[in-house]
Enzyme design. Structure first.
Site, PDB file in Angstrom:
ATOM      1  N   TYR A  54     -21.239  14.639 -27.443  1.00  0.00           N
ATOM      2  CA  TYR A  54     -21.667  14.451 -26.057  1.00  0.00           C
ATOM      3  C   TYR A  54     -22.991  13.693 -25.995  1.00  0.00           C
ATOM      4  O   TYR A  54     -23.963  14.050 -26.664  1.00  0.00           O
ATOM      5  CB  TYR A  54     -21.827  15.810 -25.361  1.00  0.00           C
ATOM      6  CG  TYR A  54     -22.347  15.687 -23.943  1.00  0.00           C
ATOM      7  CD1 TYR A  54     -21.485  15.346 -22.912  1.00  0.00           C
ATOM      8  CD2 TYR A  54     -23.677  15.889 -23.639  1.00  0.00           C
ATOM      9  CE1 TYR A  54     -21.938  15.218 -21.612  1.00  0.00           C
ATOM     10  CE2 TYR A  54     -24.157  15.759 -22.342  1.00  0.00           C
ATOM     11  CZ  TYR A  54     -23.277  15.427 -21.331  1.00  0.00           C
ATOM     12  OH  TYR A  54     -23.737  15.280 -20.044  1.00  0.00           O
ATOM     13  N   GLY A  61     -22.322  13.750 -17.999  1.00  0.00           N
ATOM     14  CA  GLY A  61     -21.866  14.361 -16.759  1.00  0.00           C
ATOM     15  C   GLY A  61     -20.393  14.109 -16.504  1.00  0.00           C
ATOM     16  O   GLY A  61     -19.547  14.418 -17.349  1.00  0.00           O
ATOM     17  N   HIS A  84     -33.547   6.494 -16.584  1.00  0.00           N
ATOM     18  CA  HIS A  84     -34.511   7.564 -16.328  1.00  0.00           C
ATOM     19  C   HIS A  84     -35.931   7.030 -16.139  1.00  0.00           C
ATOM     20  O   HIS A  84     -36.838   7.790 -15.846  1.00  0.00           O
ATOM     21  CB  HIS A  84     -34.513   8.564 -17.475  1.00  0.00           C
ATOM     22  CG  HIS A  84     -33.274   9.398 -17.555  1.00  0.00           C
ATOM     23  ND1 HIS A  84     -32.023   8.920 -17.265  1.00  0.00           N
ATOM     24  CD2 HIS A  84     -33.097  10.685 -17.906  1.00  0.00           C
ATOM     25  CE1 HIS A  84     -31.140   9.876 -17.428  1.00  0.00           C
ATOM     26  NE2 HIS A  84     -31.761  10.958 -17.814  1.00  0.00           N
TER      27      HIS A  84
END
Length: 150
Positions: A54, A61, A84
């Site tokens: 992941y 998500g 970000h």
């Protein structure tokens, strides 16, 4: 380094963070280097084996089931940082910036993130040389929390 607060990923307390925010230098506990390297080797190993992980070889998500081809893994990580890196508002002051950098470095020192040792060393060098990023005070990513400052 005299008077430095040693980051080991385990023992940082609020008084240390306050001292670092005020300008106290930081150093890396020598004993953490093997675990940081092992964590990085783990990431490199799973990439070499083509394993699914992941956020490393998958999206995030709602896109967690999307497998990222090996040749695009570096681009995925670069784009994650870029996504970000957007925020707004007045920049954090120097004390808050130093505290944020120290807490982030201490978290990475734990050896769970798979980052390279050189990245942590660079973060500590920036702190000790009093070179700071501009961290916007506002920048939320919803359920993920406020990741823009980090």
């Amino acid at each position: 380094m005299n008077n430095a607060i040693v980051l080991d990923g385990e023992s940082l307390i609020i008084e240390d963070v306050v001292a670092i925010a005020g300008g106290r230098p930081v150093s890396l506990a020598p004993g953490v280097i093997p675990r940081i390297r092992r964590s990085r080797e783990g990431i490199e190993g799973l990439l070499a084996r083509g394993e699914v992980a992941y956020g490393v070889t998958t999206g995030f998500g709602a896109f967690k089931d999307r497998i990222i081809p090996l040749e695009q893994v570096t681009e995925l990580q670069r784009n994650l940082v870029r996504s970000h890196a957007a925020g707004v508002g007045k920049p954090l002051d120097t004390r808050a910036t130093r505290a944020t950098m120290a807490i982030r470095a201490n978290t990475l020192v734990r050896g769970y993130s798979g980052v390279r040792l050189e990245m942590i060393e660079a973060l500590l060098a920036l702190l000790n040389r009093r070179v700071y990023p501009i961290i916007p005070s506002i920048g939320s990513l919803g359920a993920s929390g406020d990741l823009a400052p980090l």
